[in-house]
Design a protein around this motif. Structure first.
Motif, PDB file in Angstrom:
ATOM      1  N   GLY A 197     105.976  58.985  79.365  1.00 15.30           N
ATOM      2  CA  GLY A 197     105.122  59.984  78.742  1.00 15.30           C
ATOM      3  C   GLY A 197     105.300  60.091  77.245  1.00 15.30           C
ATOM      4  O   GLY A 197     105.096  61.171  76.672  1.00 15.30           O
ATOM      5  N   LEU A 198     105.656  59.001  76.589  1.00 12.32           N
ATOM      6  CA  LEU A 198     105.849  58.974  75.141  1.00 12.32           C
ATOM      7  C   LEU A 198     104.681  58.237  74.507  1.00 12.32           C
ATOM      8  O   LEU A 198     104.361  57.103  74.906  1.00 12.32           O
ATOM      9  N   LEU A 199     104.059  58.851  73.508  1.00 12.63           N
ATOM     10  CA  LEU A 199     102.856  58.283  72.915  1.00 12.63           C
ATOM     11  C   LEU A 199     103.017  58.140  71.410  1.00 12.63           C
ATOM     12  O   LEU A 199     103.257  59.120  70.704  1.00 12.63           O
ATOM     13  N   SER A 200     102.894  56.917  70.925  1.00 19.34           N
ATOM     14  CA  SER A 200     102.786  56.682  69.490  1.00 19.34           C
ATOM     15  C   SER A 200     101.315  56.766  69.111  1.00 19.34           C
ATOM     16  O   SER A 200     100.427  56.815  69.968  1.00 19.34           O
ATOM     17  N   TYR A 201     101.038  56.761  67.799  1.00 27.94           N
ATOM     18  CA  TYR A 201      99.647  56.806  67.372  1.00 27.94           C
ATOM     19  C   TYR A 201      98.873  55.593  67.882  1.00 27.94           C
ATOM     20  O   TYR A 201      97.699  55.694  68.233  1.00 27.94           O
ATOM     21  N   GLY A 202      99.535  54.440  67.918  1.00 28.54           N
ATOM     22  CA  GLY A 202      98.850  53.248  68.402  1.00 28.54           C
ATOM     23  C   GLY A 202      98.485  53.351  69.873  1.00 28.54           C
ATOM     24  O   GLY A 202      97.373  52.998  70.280  1.00 28.54           O
ATOM     25  N   ILE A 203      99.414  53.841  70.683  1.00 23.77           N
ATOM     26  CA  ILE A 203      99.162  53.926  72.118  1.00 23.77           C
ATOM     27  C   ILE A 203      98.117  54.981  72.434  1.00 23.77           C
ATOM     28  O   ILE A 203      97.193  54.756  73.225  1.00 23.77           O
ATOM     29  N   TYR A 244      92.539  56.524  73.975  1.00 20.51           N
ATOM     30  CA  TYR A 244      91.313  57.276  73.738  1.00 20.51           C
ATOM     31  C   TYR A 244      90.083  56.377  73.805  1.00 20.51           C
ATOM     32  O   TYR A 244      89.147  56.657  74.556  1.00 20.51           O
ATOM     33  N   TRP A 245      90.066  55.296  73.006  1.00 17.83           N
ATOM     34  CA  TRP A 245      88.828  54.509  72.943  1.00 17.83           C
ATOM     35  C   TRP A 245      88.609  53.675  74.207  1.00 17.83           C
ATOM     36  O   TRP A 245      87.467  53.401  74.590  1.00 17.83           O
ATOM     37  N   ARG A 246      89.713  53.278  74.858  1.00 19.83           N
ATOM     38  CA  ARG A 246      89.578  52.324  75.959  1.00 19.83           C
ATOM     39  C   ARG A 246      89.370  53.000  77.310  1.00 19.83           C
ATOM     40  O   ARG A 246      88.664  52.454  78.171  1.00 19.83           O
ATOM     41  N   TYR A 247      89.980  54.172  77.476  1.00 23.46           N
ATOM     42  CA  TYR A 247      89.931  54.802  78.798  1.00 23.46           C
ATOM     43  C   TYR A 247      89.299  56.192  78.793  1.00 23.46           C
ATOM     44  O   TYR A 247      88.577  56.546  79.736  1.00 23.46           O
ATOM     45  N   LEU A 248      89.564  56.984  77.756  1.00 24.75           N
ATOM     46  CA  LEU A 248      89.091  58.366  77.790  1.00 24.75           C
ATOM     47  C   LEU A 248      87.646  58.494  77.346  1.00 24.75           C
ATOM     48  O   LEU A 248      86.835  59.145  78.036  1.00 24.75           O
ATOM     49  N   LEU A 249      87.276  57.910  76.212  1.00 23.70           N
ATOM     50  CA  LEU A 249      85.914  58.064  75.709  1.00 23.70           C
ATOM     51  C   LEU A 249      84.866  57.537  76.689  1.00 23.70           C
ATOM     52  O   LEU A 249      83.809  58.168  76.847  1.00 23.70           O
ATOM     53  N   PRO A 250      85.078  56.424  77.380  1.00 24.96           N
ATOM     54  CA  PRO A 250      84.056  55.974  78.354  1.00 24.96           C
ATOM     55  C   PRO A 250      84.043  56.785  79.658  1.00 24.96           C
ATOM     56  O   PRO A 250      83.146  56.573  80.484  1.00 24.96           O
ATOM     57  N   HIS A 251      84.979  57.688  79.852  1.00 21.84           N
ATOM     58  CA  HIS A 251      85.070  58.408  81.119  1.00 21.84           C
ATOM     59  C   HIS A 251      83.930  59.423  81.227  1.00 21.84           C
ATOM     60  O   HIS A 251      83.745  60.259  80.343  1.00 21.84           O
ATOM     61  N   ILE A 255     100.996  46.474  63.944  1.00 22.92           N
ATOM     62  CA  ILE A 255      99.932  45.635  64.492  1.00 22.92           C
ATOM     63  C   ILE A 255      99.315  46.296  65.715  1.00 22.92           C
ATOM     64  O   ILE A 255      98.085  46.272  65.906  1.00 22.92           O
ATOM     65  N   LEU A 256     100.140  46.925  66.542  1.00 22.68           N
ATOM     66  CA  LEU A 256      99.614  47.638  67.705  1.00 22.68           C
ATOM     67  C   LEU A 256      98.671  48.754  67.268  1.00 22.68           C
ATOM     68  O   LEU A 256      97.586  48.935  67.850  1.00 22.68           O
ATOM     69  N   GLN A 257      99.048  49.501  66.231  1.00 25.84           N
ATOM     70  CA  GLN A 257      98.191  50.586  65.764  1.00 25.84           C
ATOM     71  C   GLN A 257      96.910  50.056  65.146  1.00 25.84           C
ATOM     72  O   GLN A 257      95.823  50.606  65.370  1.00 25.84           O
ATOM     73  N   THR A 314     105.084  36.150  71.694  1.00 25.48           N
ATOM     74  CA  THR A 314     106.212  37.057  71.931  1.00 25.48           C
ATOM     75  C   THR A 314     105.871  38.466  71.491  1.00 25.48           C
ATOM     76  O   THR A 314     106.207  39.446  72.173  1.00 25.48           O
ATOM     77  N   MET A 315     105.181  38.588  70.342  1.00 24.70           N
ATOM     78  CA  MET A 315     104.748  39.907  69.886  1.00 24.70           C
ATOM     79  C   MET A 315     103.845  40.572  70.924  1.00 24.70           C
ATOM     80  O   MET A 315     103.991  41.764  71.224  1.00 24.70           O
ATOM     81  N   GLY A 316     102.924  39.805  71.470  1.00 23.96           N
ATOM     82  CA  GLY A 316     102.043  40.370  72.480  1.00 23.96           C
ATOM     83  C   GLY A 316     102.797  40.815  73.715  1.00 23.96           C
ATOM     84  O   GLY A 316     102.515  41.879  74.288  1.00 23.96           O
ATOM     85  N   GLU A 317     103.791  40.018  74.126  1.00 26.16           N
ATOM     86  CA  GLU A 317     104.558  40.365  75.321  1.00 26.16           C
ATOM     87  C   GLU A 317     105.383  41.634  75.119  1.00 26.16           C
ATOM     88  O   GLU A 317     105.409  42.519  75.990  1.00 26.16           O
ATOM     89  N   VAL A 318     106.062  41.727  73.973  1.00 23.78           N
ATOM     90  CA  VAL A 318     106.907  42.911  73.755  1.00 23.78           C
ATOM     91  C   VAL A 318     106.050  44.163  73.570  1.00 23.78           C
ATOM     92  O   VAL A 318     106.470  45.272  73.948  1.00 23.78           O
ATOM     93  N   LEU A 319     104.862  44.011  73.007  1.00 21.56           N
ATOM     94  CA  LEU A 319     103.986  45.173  72.850  1.00 21.56           C
ATOM     95  C   LEU A 319     103.465  45.658  74.203  1.00 21.56           C
ATOM     96  O   LEU A 319     103.352  46.864  74.443  1.00 21.56           O
ATOM     97  N   LEU A 320     103.151  44.726  75.093  1.00 20.41           N
ATOM     98  CA  LEU A 320     102.725  45.125  76.437  1.00 20.41           C
ATOM     99  C   LEU A 320     103.853  45.852  77.172  1.00 20.41           C
ATOM    100  O   LEU A 320     103.619  46.859  77.854  1.00 20.41           O
ATOM    101  N   ARG A 321     105.067  45.338  77.024  1.00 25.55           N
ATOM    102  CA  ARG A 321     106.203  45.998  77.665  1.00 25.55           C
ATOM    103  C   ARG A 321     106.478  47.360  77.037  1.00 25.55           C
ATOM    104  O   ARG A 321     106.826  48.320  77.723  1.00 25.55           O
ATOM    105  N   TRP A 322     106.310  47.448  75.721  1.00 20.54           N
ATOM    106  CA  TRP A 322     106.505  48.716  75.013  1.00 20.54           C
ATOM    107  C   TRP A 322     105.493  49.765  75.482  1.00 20.54           C
ATOM    108  O   TRP A 322     105.859  50.915  75.745  1.00 20.54           O
TER     109      TRP A 322
END
Length: 731
Positions: A196-202, A207-214, A142-144, A180-188
């Motif tokens: 410094g660990l990145l899944s495809y979802g993170i 990229y879309w939220r912080y890097l592309l608008p930079h 769901i995060l991805q 609960t899903m939203g809370e654990v995903l935010l903590r994850w």
């Protein structure tokens, strides 16, 4: 440089990619304005890794390697950009994190489970009828999905609450499950960024939220590329369009291909309808011409129509035939017999045959492979996404690890020890310690020394294996009172394995064994000749194991360093073994395909795997054609329809799910017909594996097709014996 972008549309095999190559050659041959910075290049996208390699090869062949270009996939592009511009993200998000490391799915699964253990144990994160493993995987998916659709992670609980409010197949839901899903995903996410660990979802969200608008990133992106080409954009996520829109806004032209009946990744993160809206900014090129031999050109419109009208009894052409039996065991054997006889008669070559099914189980793959290979016909499984633990060779190596490291006796049993002895003793170099002259004579005579057979392995396990939770071990063969019955070869093979294990134990105690990955490498070199003599599928499994282990201990090393933990190495080894034994499907090894090119082999694949590979065959065998999985199998990920841009906010109902399944079936049939040149065989057994009668959506086609006359007499007892053997070897 032309300012107009191009939108190329058409069904499979209509020449879209060839037109894209011509556009690349036109743009690449035009000179660019010289500048102080490096000359901008062309950015080329493909839907997946295999398609990327093939497209890059075709570009190099068409241009003779004259022009440089960047070849990537959407997810690969996001990962590379986040990694390259990591300092910008660290500054913007005020992170204190090391250089990023991408998490493989198996490591992501385990780490998330450990982080969410409080919610899992207290059942705050619980869904009735869903195992813990799949609930964690579903939450990560769901995060991805949210990241690929540009949905903020904070909005996930609201989207799930609105979209699944009336789902009839989700009984006994905890009222706070979505929050609960939203809370654990935010903590994850916070925990991963901290380490410094990145899944495809993170990384997609970064990229879309912080890097592309930079602004700084946008400046560098425009300087690096002068054109963008994207093949099969119907397989791309929604955030890929954000990249394309930005480049087009900056006057950088693009060329895109789109298959209206493609969208094989719809429900897995792709958003074809959102990408199609990009066509409004482009000049259109519509391609409809396909090869005359393509069945999709002649019957592609009629067959899906007949599926939608099951009461009609169509008149099928002679190019569509059926193989019908009573049981599935008979069906598997008769299908293999039809293929082998056609190959032996010279009617078809192995590489021109594909066996496609909606859900190919391990027994079907094993049975078909066993029959065909016994007749001298090679079989290739396309991206066979089976758990690593299903391979006997992998199980043997994991058992070996549990014997070397202390405290892992509870992960061992007698069956695992016996299997390890059989698998690791098949190497002639282990069976006898021969001199160089004797080895030369052995190779010249082409003799093969049998190692330890299953009977002797069972005797050795019963009398020589000491089961102990902390220090399991193997005793000398003379512990067996009648050790003389083992035979010289089996005794020498066993003693060689035992001496190697004792030597590795001693090195581990003296801290001379750098890591478990080193142990695996030593075992592969010692017992399996480094894998150089193995078939490609077995060699691929070994590479997959080694790469998975390397990544696992790389992540473990980073966590030890950041958390300053002193977890014993044996504990990590035990977690790794248990992770694979749980059936985790690991990341595909690199490279994704054999470097030697395609082999003359019969292809076996699921519908999704076959469509994603873009293969073409003269003959297709549609296995289990009467199964209901043709409609319901291969459905979307949990909650995927809610993260499409076209979602209106209304609850996702069972009727909407059924309509989506029917649309997917229509696309699948049209695409498969387009990839068949001569014949399609509908392989149907009246009874499924569970003994129930099959009544799938293709049944009207099966009843209308001409049957294939069997040339060999069926032997149901032989079929049953083969399936029993498959079940034993796969268990």
């Amino acid at each position: 440089m032309p300012s107009a972008s191009i939108w190329i549309t058409g069904p499979a095999r209509s020449g879209k990619t060839a037109e894209l190559l011509q556009q690349f050659c036109r743009w690449a041959s035009q000179p660019t304005v010289s500048a102080e910075q490096a000359e901008p290049t062309i950015l080329v996208f493909a839907a997946n890794g295999d398609n990327r390699i093939e497209l890059a090869d075709r570009i190099v062949a068409a241009t003779e390697g004259k022009y440089a270009f960047d070849s990537t996939t959407p997810l690969g592009f996001f990962q590379d950009e986040v990694t390259l511009f990591w300092p910008l993200l660290v500054q913007k998000l005020r992170l204190n994190a090391p250089f990023p490391l991408r998490l493989h799915p198996e490591a992501e699964q385990e780490l998330a489970t450990r982080l969410w253990r409080p919610e899992l144990d207290t059942e705050q994160l619980r869904q009735e009828g869903v195992r813990e493993y799949y609930l964690v995987r579903r939450t990560l998916d769901i995060l991805q999905l949210a990241a690929l659709s540009a949905t903020p992670i904070e909005d996930i609980p609201t989207v799930l609450q609105e979209g699944l409010a009336t789902q009839e197949d989700l009984p006994d839901l905890s009222p706070d499950l979505w929050s609960t899903m939203g809370e654990v995903l935010l903590r994850w996410r916070a925990w991963c960024l901290e380490h410094g660990l990145l899944s495809y979802g993170i990384l997609s969200e970064l990229y879309w939220r912080y890097l592309l608008p930079h602004p700084t990133y946008q400046h560098h992106l425009c300087r690096r590329y002068r054109a963008v080409l994207a093949d099969d954009v119907d397989e791309y996520p929604a955030i890929a369009r954000s990249v394309f829109d930005f480049l087009l806004d900056q006057g950088i032209p693009g060329a895109f291909t789109y298959n209206p009946t493609g969208a094989s990744r719809l429900g897995l993160g792709a958003d074809p309808q959102h990408l199609e809206e990009l066509s409004a900014r482009c000049q259109h090129i519509s391609l409809t011409q396909r090869p005359d031999s393509c069945l999709g050109a002649t019957w592609g419109a009629e067959v899906p129509t007949w599926i939608g009208e099951p009461l009609l009894l169509p008149t099928l052409p002679a190019s569509i035939q059926t193989i019908q039996t009573m049981s599935r065991a008979q069906l598997l054997r008769q299908t293999a017999e039809v293929i082998s006889e056609a190959i032996q008669l010279g009617q078809i070559e192995p590489q021109d045959v594909a066996i496609i099914g909606p859900g190919l189980d391990a027994i079907a793959r094993y049975t078909l492979r066993e029959i065909l290979t016994n007749k001298g016909i090679e079989v290739e499984s396309l991206h066979d996404q089976q758990p690593l633990i299903s391979a006997p060779m992998i199980r043997a190596l994991l058992t070996l690890m549990a014997l070397v490291y202390p405290g892992l006796g509870r992960l061992l049993n007698r069956d695992a020890i016996a299997e390890m002895l059989v698998v690791l003793s098949q190497n002639p170099g282990v069976t006898l310690e021969l001199s160089k002259l004797e080895q030369f004579k052995l190779e010249q005579s082409k003799l093969e020394l049998a190692g330890i057979d299953p009977v002797r392995a069972g005797l050795l396990t019963d009398y020589c294996f000491v089961a102990d939770p902390d220090h399991p071990r193997l005793l000398r063969s003379t512990t067996f009172p009648r050790w003389d019955r083992l035979g010289y070869q089996a005794t020498q093979a066993y003693e060689a394995i035992l001496e190697w294990i004792d030597d590795q134990k001693l090195q581990q105690q003296q801290r001379m064994l750098p890591s478990p990955v080193t142990l695996l490498d030593r075992a592969i070199q010692r017992f399996l000749y480094g894998g150089s003599h193995l078939p490609y599928d077995q060699l691929s499994a070994l590479r997959e194991l080694v790469e998975t282990a390397q990544h696992y201990w790389e992540v473990d090393h980073r966590l030890r360093r950041s958390d300053r933990s002193e977890t014993p190495a044996a504990v990590t080894v035990g977690r790794f073994i248990q992770l694979l034994r749980d059936g985790t499907i690991t990341a595909d090894p690199y490279p994704a395909r054999p470097l030697t090119g395609s082999r003359p082999a019969v292809a076996i694949a699921t519908i999704f795997q076959y469509r994603a590979s873009r293969r073409i065959h003269r003959w297709q065998f549609w296995l289990d054609a009467g199964s209901a999985l043709w409609l319901s199998g291969g459905g979307p990920l949990f909650g995927a329809p809610l993260f499409l841009r076209e979602w209106t906010g209304r609850p996702w109902t069972a009727a909407a799910a059924l309509a989506a399944d029917q649309e997917r079936l229509q696309r699948q049939l049209f695409d498969l017909l387009s990839r068949a040149n001569e014949r399609i065989f509908l392989c149907h057994s009246e009874l499924a594996t569970n003994g129930q009668e099959q009544n799938g959506p293709l049944l009207s086609l099966i009843n209308a097709a001409l049957p294939v006359v069997p040339t060999t007499e069926e032997n149901p007892f032989l079929d049953k014996a083969l399936l029993d053997k498959a079940q034993v070897e796969l268990s």
